[in-house]
Scaffold this motif. Structure first.
Motif, PDB file in Angstrom:
ATOM      1  N   UNK A 166      31.425  54.685  29.046  1.00  0.00           N
ATOM      2  CA  UNK A 166      32.109  53.445  29.395  1.00  0.00           C
ATOM      3  C   UNK A 166      32.833  52.876  28.184  1.00  0.00           C
ATOM      4  N   UNK A 167      33.899  52.176  28.483  1.00  0.00           N
ATOM      5  CA  UNK A 167      34.619  51.487  27.425  1.00  0.00           C
ATOM      6  C   UNK A 167      33.975  50.136  27.188  1.00  0.00           C
ATOM      7  N   UNK A 168      33.570  49.822  25.957  1.00  0.00           N
ATOM      8  CA  UNK A 168      32.951  48.517  25.697  1.00  0.00           C
ATOM      9  C   UNK A 168      33.880  47.380  26.075  1.00  0.00           C
ATOM     10  N   UNK A 169      33.328  46.397  26.809  1.00  0.00           N
ATOM     11  CA  UNK A 169      34.088  45.213  27.159  1.00  0.00           C
ATOM     12  C   UNK A 169      35.170  45.441  28.175  1.00  0.00           C
ATOM     13  N   UNK A 170      35.054  46.486  28.992  1.00  0.00           N
ATOM     14  CA  UNK A 170      36.122  46.801  29.943  1.00  0.00           C
ATOM     15  C   UNK A 170      35.899  46.197  31.319  1.00  0.00           C
ATOM     16  N   UNK A 171      34.812  45.464  31.515  1.00  0.00           N
ATOM     17  CA  UNK A 171      34.506  44.969  32.859  1.00  0.00           C
ATOM     18  C   UNK A 171      35.488  43.926  33.351  1.00  0.00           C
ATOM     19  N   UNK A 172      36.219  43.263  32.441  1.00  0.00           N
ATOM     20  CA  UNK A 172      37.107  42.195  32.869  1.00  0.00           C
ATOM     21  C   UNK A 172      38.512  42.630  33.192  1.00  0.00           C
ATOM     22  N   UNK A 173      38.776  43.927  33.201  1.00  0.00           N
ATOM     23  CA  UNK A 173      40.127  44.399  33.438  1.00  0.00           C
ATOM     24  C   UNK A 173      40.596  43.992  34.827  1.00  0.00           C
ATOM     25  N   UNK A 174      41.852  43.585  34.902  1.00  0.00           N
ATOM     26  CA  UNK A 174      42.428  43.198  36.182  1.00  0.00           C
ATOM     27  C   UNK A 174      42.303  41.719  36.481  1.00  0.00           C
ATOM     28  N   UNK A 175      41.411  41.021  35.791  1.00  0.00           N
ATOM     29  CA  UNK A 175      41.224  39.595  36.043  1.00  0.00           C
ATOM     30  C   UNK A 175      42.413  38.820  35.464  1.00  0.00           C
ATOM     31  N   UNK A 176      42.951  37.911  36.251  1.00  0.00           N
ATOM     32  CA  UNK A 176      44.131  37.148  35.848  1.00  0.00           C
ATOM     33  C   UNK A 176      43.749  36.111  34.797  1.00  0.00           C
ATOM     34  N   UNK A 177      44.515  36.079  33.732  1.00  0.00           N
ATOM     35  CA  UNK A 177      44.307  35.105  32.658  1.00  0.00           C
ATOM     36  C   UNK A 177      44.945  33.775  33.079  1.00  0.00           C
ATOM     37  N   UNK A 178      44.182  32.686  33.191  1.00  0.00           N
ATOM     38  CA  UNK A 178      44.765  31.399  33.619  1.00  0.00           C
ATOM     39  C   UNK A 178      45.906  30.927  32.730  1.00  0.00           C
ATOM     40  N   UNK A 367      48.609  37.968  52.943  1.00  0.00           N
ATOM     41  CA  UNK A 367      49.961  37.625  52.512  1.00  0.00           C
ATOM     42  C   UNK A 367      50.343  38.347  51.227  1.00  0.00           C
ATOM     43  N   UNK A 368      49.373  38.506  50.337  1.00  0.00           N
ATOM     44  CA  UNK A 368      49.657  39.122  49.037  1.00  0.00           C
ATOM     45  C   UNK A 368      49.629  40.643  49.080  1.00  0.00           C
ATOM     46  N   UNK A 369      49.068  41.211  50.149  1.00  0.00           N
ATOM     47  CA  UNK A 369      48.978  42.660  50.220  1.00  0.00           C
ATOM     48  C   UNK A 369      47.874  43.229  49.354  1.00  0.00           C
ATOM     49  N   UNK A 370      46.799  42.471  49.200  1.00  0.00           N
ATOM     50  CA  UNK A 370      45.605  42.908  48.473  1.00  0.00           C
ATOM     51  C   UNK A 370      44.415  42.919  49.423  1.00  0.00           C
ATOM     52  N   UNK A 371      43.291  43.389  48.928  1.00  0.00           N
ATOM     53  CA  UNK A 371      42.051  43.260  49.675  1.00  0.00           C
ATOM     54  C   UNK A 371      41.371  41.951  49.273  1.00  0.00           C
ATOM     55  N   UNK A 372      40.534  41.367  50.144  1.00  0.00           N
ATOM     56  CA  UNK A 372      39.809  40.150  49.756  1.00  0.00           C
ATOM     57  C   UNK A 372      38.958  40.352  48.512  1.00  0.00           C
ATOM     58  N   UNK A 373      38.429  41.576  48.340  1.00  0.00           N
ATOM     59  CA  UNK A 373      37.591  41.846  47.161  1.00  0.00           C
ATOM     60  C   UNK A 373      38.403  41.699  45.876  1.00  0.00           C
ATOM     61  N   UNK A 374      39.639  42.194  45.893  1.00  0.00           N
ATOM     62  CA  UNK A 374      40.497  42.081  44.709  1.00  0.00           C
ATOM     63  C   UNK A 374      40.816  40.614  44.420  1.00  0.00           C
ATOM     64  N   UNK A 375      41.116  39.848  45.467  1.00  0.00           N
ATOM     65  CA  UNK A 375      41.408  38.420  45.275  1.00  0.00           C
ATOM     66  C   UNK A 375      40.201  37.711  44.675  1.00  0.00           C
ATOM     67  N   UNK A 376      39.018  37.961  45.229  1.00  0.00           N
ATOM     68  CA  UNK A 376      37.795  37.332  44.707  1.00  0.00           C
ATOM     69  C   UNK A 376      37.597  37.684  43.231  1.00  0.00           C
ATOM     70  N   UNK A 377      37.738  38.959  42.922  1.00  0.00           N
ATOM     71  CA  UNK A 377      37.426  39.423  41.571  1.00  0.00           C
ATOM     72  C   UNK A 377      38.444  38.947  40.541  1.00  0.00           C
ATOM     73  N   UNK A 378      39.722  39.016  40.882  1.00  0.00           N
ATOM     74  CA  UNK A 378      40.755  38.784  39.880  1.00  0.00           C
ATOM     75  C   UNK A 378      41.175  37.324  39.714  1.00  0.00           C
ATOM     76  N   UNK A 379      40.888  36.483  40.716  1.00  0.00           N
ATOM     77  CA  UNK A 379      41.402  35.110  40.661  1.00  0.00           C
ATOM     78  C   UNK A 379      40.314  34.044  40.564  1.00  0.00           C
ATOM     79  N   UNK A 380      39.058  34.472  40.483  1.00  0.00           N
ATOM     80  CA  UNK A 380      37.970  33.490  40.408  1.00  0.00           C
ATOM     81  C   UNK A 380      38.123  32.580  39.198  1.00  0.00           C
TER      82      UNK A 380
END
Length: 402
Positions: A166-178, A367-380
């Protein structure tokens, strides 16, 4: 240097390994790409080539005449194109291609912990040894994993040697930076600034105002907006309208597309080719699109957004306009910040605004063309601007409010 064997004997061993079902990385990469080529999109082909070329740097073998990492990368990206089989490499890549054909490590070398650590390092870092972006690492690793799955299927390997690494610290990839999100005023200022980019005669910026507005007000992906046609737009004189998105036109490069054009032509992301995605659009976007059509018309094939010659809008063209607009619209400290650094950040802003407005996550995802899981994960992490309201609720419950 590693084995002490002469080069001629190493070549003989490499040929013998290939015959026994243990091809070297150069040969395997070309074989795998030929299998994937017919069914993959141009952008996928390019991504796979980048993954194979990145791993090739770690699998290139050693010696005083070994090519540089950059030469390895370029040679593999050229060599894996099936149309180049049987052709002589370009002069500047000929020596590197021959070296890789003769000296690349066999697939079995991936079972060596030292080799797989080097492979993982190459996936996670750039050529200048700075860390690669999280999405770049994910894409490269995904491409490598699919290649290894094919190797296992063909009997070249028994297991994925990268499993568990695993890549150290890679769990946050894809999450939108506010910090990339714009507020309402900044969004309007940026669109206005776009209209000021370029001369009046060329209208380099004005013809892209509605393009960027599609990202900001309907969460359209840039490649979806590039392919948007007038028949896909319901633009009433008042009230809300609709965009019925049907295809994407991503830039991949001429050598990766079947048509030989820079833009590929694909269905919507993560959907079957004939599926569309209706997206309601607010009156402000309806008005901007109507104004755009009235002023610039459409391309011969009905596309709303074209370059100055009527051709497909390239990513480099709208990227340059956007960077100039940021400098016009934002103060220096904001220009240097992550705020709306990429046009894609406008799409993230729109999705965040939908969530803040209280739309169900499933509807936002549709509307965005994503899955609900992606929305939950990336925009929380983008929905924490109600901190003051939350603090007041705590004060009321605790009886602290006066």
């Amino acid at each position: 240097m590693e084995s002490g064997l002469p080069v001629s004997e190493l070549r003989d061993k490499a040929a013998e390994a290939t015959e026994k079902g243990d091809p070297n990385w150069w040969t395997f990469s070309r074989e795998y790409m030929a299998v994937r080529w017919r069914t993959d999109a141009a952008k996928t082909r390019e991504g796979l080539a980048d993954s194979l070329a990145t791993v090739a740097i770690a699998m290139a073998g050693e010696g005083p005449k070994a090519p540089t990492p950059e030469e390895v990368r370029l040679a593999v990206r050229w060599g894996v194109v099936p149309g180049h089989v049987g052709e002589e490499p370009p002069v500047e890549l000929r020596a590197a291609a021959q070296w890789l054909a003769d000296n690349s490590l066999p697939l079995s070398a991936l079972e060596d912990s030292r080799v797989i650590r080097d492979v993982h390092y190459r996936l996670a870092f750039r050529l200048d040894d700075s860390p690669a972006a999280a999405e770049t690492y994910k894409r490269r690793r995904r491409g490598f994993n699919t290649a290894i799955e094919y190797a296992i299927q063909e009997g070249y390997l028994e297991a994925n040697p990268l499993a568990g690494v695993k890549r150290p610290g890679s769990n946050g990839s894809g999450i939108v930076d506010p910090r990339v999100l714009v507020n309402e005023v900044q969004g309007r200022q940026l669109l206005t600034a776009v209209s000021y980019v370029g001369s009046v005669h060329r209208n380099r910026g004005r013809r892209l105002v509605a393009f960027f507005a599609c990202l900001l007000y309907s969460a359209t992906r840039p490649a979806e907006a590039v392919g948007l046609t007038l028949p896909q737009c319901h633009l009433p004189e008042s009230g809300w309208g609709t965009l019925t998105l049907k295809e994407t036109r991503p830039v991949a490069g001429k050598k990766w597309t079947d048509s030989g054009e820079r833009h590929d032509r694909r269905g919507l992301k993560s959907r079957e080719r004939d599926k569309d995605r209706p997206v309601p659009i607010p009156p402000v976007l309806v008005a901007l699109l109507r104004e755009h059509v009235a002023e610039f018309g459409t391309a011969p094939d009905g596309r709303l957004f074209a370059n100055e010659r009527g051709g497909l809008l390239g990513s480099s063209s709208y990227w340059r306009v956007w960077q100039e607009a940021r400098e016009l619209a934002l103060p220096p400290d904001k220009v240097a910040s992550p705020l709306a650094r990429r046009p894609y950040d406008l799409r993230s802003t729109c999705i965040t605004n939908w969530l803040r407005a209280g739309l169900p996550v499933a509807e936002v995802a549709r509307r965005a063309g994503n899955s609900p899981e992606v929305i939950h994960r990336n925009y929380a992490g983008c929905l924490d601007d109600s901190e003051e309201d939350n603090n007041r609720k705590i004060e009321r419950v605790m009886g602290w409010m006066t």
